[in-house]
Design a protein around this motif. Structure first.
Motif, PDB file in Angstrom:
ATOM      1  N   TYR A 262      33.852  42.949  48.276  1.00  0.00           N
ATOM      2  CA  TYR A 262      34.656  41.793  48.178  1.00  0.00           C
ATOM      3  C   TYR A 262      34.637  40.708  48.698  1.00  0.00           C
ATOM      4  CZ  TYR A 262      38.277  45.616  49.011  1.00  0.00           C
ATOM      5  OH  TYR A 262      38.567  47.017  49.527  1.00  0.00           O
ATOM      6  N   TYR A 263      33.405  40.695  49.670  1.00  0.00           N
ATOM      7  CA  TYR A 263      32.033  39.355  49.626  1.00  0.00           C
ATOM      8  C   TYR A 263      32.082  39.368  48.399  1.00  0.00           C
ATOM      9  CZ  TYR A 263      32.523  39.910  54.819  1.00  0.00           C
ATOM     10  OH  TYR A 263      32.367  39.752  55.508  1.00  0.00           O
ATOM     11  N   LEU A 264      31.431  40.246  47.159  1.00  0.00           N
ATOM     12  CA  LEU A 264      31.186  39.405  46.210  1.00  0.00           C
ATOM     13  C   LEU A 264      31.276  39.449  45.045  1.00  0.00           C
ATOM     14  CD1 LEU A 264      28.363  42.292  44.785  1.00  0.00           C
ATOM     15  CD2 LEU A 264      27.493  40.214  46.232  1.00  0.00           C
ATOM     16  N   VAL A 265      33.259  39.205  45.093  1.00  0.00           N
ATOM     17  CA  VAL A 265      34.060  38.970  44.250  1.00  0.00           C
ATOM     18  C   VAL A 265      34.559  37.506  44.830  1.00  0.00           C
ATOM     19  CG1 VAL A 265      36.481  39.607  43.160  1.00  0.00           C
ATOM     20  CG2 VAL A 265      34.997  41.056  43.316  1.00  0.00           C
ATOM     21  N   ILE A 266      34.825  37.754  45.987  1.00  0.00           N
ATOM     22  CA  ILE A 266      36.279  36.702  46.427  1.00  0.00           C
ATOM     23  C   ILE A 266      34.792  35.193  46.854  1.00  0.00           C
ATOM     24  CG2 ILE A 266      37.372  34.841  48.476  1.00  0.00           C
ATOM     25  CD1 ILE A 266      38.681  39.168  48.560  1.00  0.00           C
TER      26      ILE A 266
ATOM     27  N   GLN B 149      42.212  48.065  51.728  1.00  0.00           N
ATOM     28  CA  GLN B 149      41.834  47.072  51.047  1.00  0.00           C
ATOM     29  C   GLN B 149      42.863  45.968  50.867  1.00  0.00           C
ATOM     30  OE1 GLN B 149      44.975  46.654  48.202  1.00  0.00           O
ATOM     31  NE2 GLN B 149      44.223  44.256  47.695  1.00  0.00           N
ATOM     32  N   MET B 150      43.684  45.924  51.488  1.00  0.00           N
ATOM     33  CA  MET B 150      43.986  44.422  51.832  1.00  0.00           C
ATOM     34  C   MET B 150      44.079  43.922  53.051  1.00  0.00           C
ATOM     35  SD  MET B 150      48.034  44.940  51.256  1.00  0.00           S
ATOM     36  CE  MET B 150      48.174  45.896  51.649  1.00  0.00           C
ATOM     37  N   GLU B 151      43.664  44.326  53.745  1.00  0.00           N
ATOM     38  CA  GLU B 151      43.242  44.397  55.409  1.00  0.00           C
ATOM     39  C   GLU B 151      41.441  43.687  54.551  1.00  0.00           C
ATOM     40  OE1 GLU B 151      41.159  45.226  59.790  1.00  0.00           O
ATOM     41  OE2 GLU B 151      42.855  47.046  58.242  1.00  0.00           O
ATOM     42  N   ARG B 152      40.772  44.354  54.553  1.00  0.00           N
ATOM     43  CA  ARG B 152      39.048  43.790  53.273  1.00  0.00           C
ATOM     44  C   ARG B 152      39.571  42.536  52.940  1.00  0.00           C
ATOM     45  NH1 ARG B 152      37.010  43.549  57.448  1.00  0.00           N
ATOM     46  NH2 ARG B 152      35.672  42.847  56.948  1.00  0.00           N
TER      47      ARG B 152
ATOM     48  N   ARG C  75      48.602  49.081  45.442  1.00  0.00           N
ATOM     49  CA  ARG C  75      49.687  49.572  44.529  1.00  0.00           C
ATOM     50  C   ARG C  75      50.551  49.590  43.677  1.00  0.00           C
ATOM     51  NH1 ARG C  75      54.898  51.269  47.388  1.00  0.00           N
ATOM     52  NH2 ARG C  75      54.865  53.529  47.150  1.00  0.00           N
ATOM     53  N   ASN C  76      50.132  48.305  43.908  1.00  0.00           N
ATOM     54  CA  ASN C  76      51.051  47.309  42.480  1.00  0.00           C
ATOM     55  C   ASN C  76      50.276  47.289  41.315  1.00  0.00           C
ATOM     56  OD1 ASN C  76      53.374  48.008  44.430  1.00  0.00           O
ATOM     57  ND2 ASN C  76      53.191  45.310  45.801  1.00  0.00           N
ATOM     58  N   ARG C  77      48.881  47.117  41.510  1.00  0.00           N
ATOM     59  CA  ARG C  77      49.278  45.851  40.486  1.00  0.00           C
ATOM     60  C   ARG C  77      47.282  46.396  40.714  1.00  0.00           C
ATOM     61  NH1 ARG C  77      50.828  42.694  37.579  1.00  0.00           N
ATOM     62  NH2 ARG C  77      48.669  42.642  36.905  1.00  0.00           N
ATOM     63  N   ASN C  78      46.453  46.478  39.510  1.00  0.00           N
ATOM     64  CA  ASN C  78      44.759  46.873  39.073  1.00  0.00           C
ATOM     65  C   ASN C  78      44.298  45.461  39.961  1.00  0.00           C
ATOM     66  OD1 ASN C  78      42.739  48.585  38.960  1.00  0.00           O
ATOM     67  ND2 ASN C  78      43.016  47.513  37.225  1.00  0.00           N
ATOM     68  N   ASN C  79      45.229  44.688  39.665  1.00  0.00           N
ATOM     69  CA  ASN C  79      44.204  43.090  39.662  1.00  0.00           C
ATOM     70  C   ASN C  79      44.596  42.467  40.745  1.00  0.00           C
ATOM     71  OD1 ASN C  79      46.170  42.664  37.529  1.00  0.00           O
ATOM     72  ND2 ASN C  79      44.644  41.974  36.342  1.00  0.00           N
ATOM     73  N   PRO C  80      45.099  42.477  42.209  1.00  0.00           N
ATOM     74  CA  PRO C  80      45.478  41.565  42.538  1.00  0.00           C
ATOM     75  C   PRO C  80      45.027  40.427  42.940  1.00  0.00           C
ATOM     76  CG  PRO C  80      44.206  43.663  43.827  1.00  0.00           C
ATOM     77  CD  PRO C  80      43.985  44.242  42.661  1.00  0.00           C
ATOM     78  N   SER C  81      45.998  39.434  43.584  1.00  0.00           N
ATOM     79  CA  SER C  81      45.524  38.138  43.646  1.00  0.00           C
ATOM     80  C   SER C  81      46.187  37.329  44.261  1.00  0.00           C
ATOM     81  CB  SER C  81      45.474  37.499  41.910  1.00  0.00           C
ATOM     82  OG  SER C  81      46.959  36.803  41.300  1.00  0.00           O
ATOM     83  N   PHE C  82      45.589  36.055  44.643  1.00  0.00           N
ATOM     84  CA  PHE C  82      46.659  34.731  45.232  1.00  0.00           C
ATOM     85  C   PHE C  82      46.711  33.817  44.908  1.00  0.00           C
ATOM     86  CE2 PHE C  82      42.673  35.721  47.978  1.00  0.00           C
ATOM     87  CZ  PHE C  82      42.080  34.045  48.030  1.00  0.00           C
ATOM     88  N   ILE C  83      46.800  32.771  45.491  1.00  0.00           N
ATOM     89  CA  ILE C  83      47.157  31.470  44.750  1.00  0.00           C
ATOM     90  C   ILE C  83      46.312  31.033  46.032  1.00  0.00           C
ATOM     91  CG2 ILE C  83      48.243  29.287  44.212  1.00  0.00           C
ATOM     92  CD1 ILE C  83      47.603  31.820  41.523  1.00  0.00           C
TER      93      ILE C  83
ATOM     94  N   CYS D  58      42.383  33.302  42.997  1.00  0.00           N
ATOM     95  CA  CYS D  58      41.313  34.283  42.772  1.00  0.00           C
ATOM     96  C   CYS D  58      41.390  35.628  42.660  1.00  0.00           C
ATOM     97  CB  CYS D  58      40.969  33.141  44.388  1.00  0.00           C
ATOM     98  SG  CYS D  58      39.660  34.706  44.901  1.00  0.00           S
ATOM     99  N   TYR D  59      41.069  35.824  41.909  1.00  0.00           N
ATOM    100  CA  TYR D  59      41.075  37.799  41.676  1.00  0.00           C
ATOM    101  C   TYR D  59      40.476  38.543  42.633  1.00  0.00           C
ATOM    102  CZ  TYR D  59      43.242  37.150  37.665  1.00  0.00           C
ATOM    103  OH  TYR D  59      44.299  36.710  36.904  1.00  0.00           O
ATOM    104  N   LEU D  60      41.118  40.009  43.353  1.00  0.00           N
ATOM    105  CA  LEU D  60      40.500  40.947  44.282  1.00  0.00           C
ATOM    106  C   LEU D  60      39.665  41.950  43.601  1.00  0.00           C
ATOM    107  CD1 LEU D  60      43.005  40.824  46.878  1.00  0.00           C
ATOM    108  CD2 LEU D  60      41.648  39.443  46.872  1.00  0.00           C
ATOM    109  N   PRO D  61      38.791  42.220  44.530  1.00  0.00           N
ATOM    110  CA  PRO D  61      38.780  43.823  42.970  1.00  0.00           C
ATOM    111  C   PRO D  61      39.264  44.600  42.717  1.00  0.00           C
ATOM    112  CG  PRO D  61      37.558  43.459  45.467  1.00  0.00           C
ATOM    113  CD  PRO D  61      38.513  43.045  45.663  1.00  0.00           C
ATOM    114  N   TYR D  62      38.957  45.089  41.737  1.00  0.00           N
ATOM    115  CA  TYR D  62      40.182  45.869  40.919  1.00  0.00           C
ATOM    116  C   TYR D  62      39.590  46.861  40.911  1.00  0.00           C
ATOM    117  CZ  TYR D  62      40.615  42.310  37.089  1.00  0.00           C
ATOM    118  OH  TYR D  62      40.861  41.113  36.385  1.00  0.00           O
TER     119      TYR D  62
END
Length: 371
Positions: A41-45, A92-95, A322-330, A344-348
């Motif tokens: 999570y740190y490496l990706v974000i 996953q969402m918490e981290r 649960r909804n996407r392999n590649n979640p993200s936020f704006i 910003c993409y989260l880990p796949y």
């Protein structure tokens, strides 16, 4: 005696080899867990960065607001939520959320509806448990504001919606519809109630929006207007519209990008009042509020469309595996007159699963090589 010593020495060597193998297995398991459940999570974000506003805020005397927008977290409930599914996706969402807070330091976070998966039918006890888990996952420092809009899974679609469900939701999440900070106006819309059939909840929602429209219009008027006396002055900035349902569009056919809907689904026509708002409700929002930017959720996929005289709408993808392999936020850098957005993409999820599979294969080879 020599044979006894030799046998004892072999046993001792065998025990040492077993201990060394166990140590290596433990080290591999620990390293993989540390990487897949924390470090990734740190490496990706860490690669994400706030976009720069075209007109530098310091040059115009305007302060820049750092805002995060995410959508469709869908915390599972007591009916459809398997414990393993809950554990995996909520971790996953918490981290992801806690890592983003620590690395990016946003000032405000907006969640664009469908916080829960079963809010539309959950019992009082089930609702309390869901809220407790939400507050743990999305905990945040006091200086970071968290704002939430309702989605159809939180209070039900129009035919399921009730005063009780709305009040229950608003008791936990501030029912504030107009939020202003650093000269920027945000309008948080209960888009589920924009059915347009005259029901009392729909009429109340429209009445609130008309009042907000009046306040925003007064912020654009010259001071001293007789129609605006007694109103608390607002910044003169065109608002940012935040809601769960997107404004009307026929489909996702014109959407593109790696986190858009799958190609085979993009041409499927959207159903008004179910997939998107009706054309009538969409026109009312554009006419009443005259926004400069719209952000929405609901579809779980990314899209960018233009409405009316070029007003952009960004559909924010789901934040959950649960909804996407590649979640993200704006990520949004905003001033009263300008804004800049970045994704910003989260880990796949695939990356994590493949890492576990490779590690499991390595452990098997390690054990077989010892035997």
């Amino acid at each position: 005696m020599a044979l006894v010593r030799l046998g004892f020495g072999r046993q001792h060597l065998c025990l040492l080899k077993r201990s060394f193998l166990l140590l290596k297995l433990t080290a591999v398991v620990f390293a993989v867990l540390l990487f897949c459940e924390f470090l990734i999570y740190y490496l990706v974000i860490f690669r994400c960065d706030w976009p720069e506003v075209k007109t530098a805020a310091h040059g115009s005397g305007q302060k820049t607001l750092k805002a995060m927008f995410l959508a469709d977290t869908h915390l599972l409930g007591e009916v459809r939520g398997h414990w393993l599914d809950k554990l995996r996706r909520e971790w996953q969402m918490e981290r992801a959320f806690q890592t983003a807070l620590w690395l990016l330091q946003p000032e405000v976070v907006f969640i664009l509806g469908d916080i829960f998966d079963e809010g539309k039918w959950s019992s009082s006890q089930g609702w309390a448990d869901d809220v407790r888990r939400f507050q743990k996952i999305f905990r945040h420092p006091q200086h970071v504001q968290l704002k939430v809009v309702a989605g159809n899974h939180d209070i039900g679609f129009h035919y399921q919606m009730s005063t009780y469900k709305i009040k229950r939701f608003e008791k936990v999440f501030n029912p504030e519809r107009l939020f202003s900070w650093k000269g920027i106006n945000f309008v948080l819309v209960n888009s589920v109630a924009l059915e347009g059939d005259g029901c009392h909840l729909c009429s109340e929602a429209e009445r609130e929006l008309i009042e907000i429209s009046h306040k925003l219009n007064c912020s654009r008027e010259e001071p001293g207007s007789s129609l605006c006396r007694g109103l608390q002055p607002l910044p003169g900035s065109a608002p940012v519209l935040l809601q769960h349902f997107p404004l009307y569009r026929s489909s996702d056919a014109n959407c593109s990008g790696e986190d858009a809907a799958p190609l085979e689904e993009r041409g499927i026509p959207f159903k008004e009042r179910y997939d998107v708002l009706s054309q009538e409700a969409s026109q009312k929002l554009l006419w009443w509020l005259r926004p400069r930017l719209i952000l929405s959720g609901h579809t779980h996929s990314a899209c960018e469309v233009l409405h009316g005289a070029g007003v952009p709408e960004i559909s924010v993808p789901s934040f959950s595996w649960r909804n996407r392999n590649n979640p993200s936020f704006i990520m949004g850098s905003m001033t009263p007159t300008e804004y800049a957005l970045a994704k910003c993409y989260l880990p796949y999820e695939d990356t994590v699963l493949v890492t576990y599979c490779v590690a499991a294969g390595f452990l098997v080879v390690l054990i077989l090589s010892w035997t």
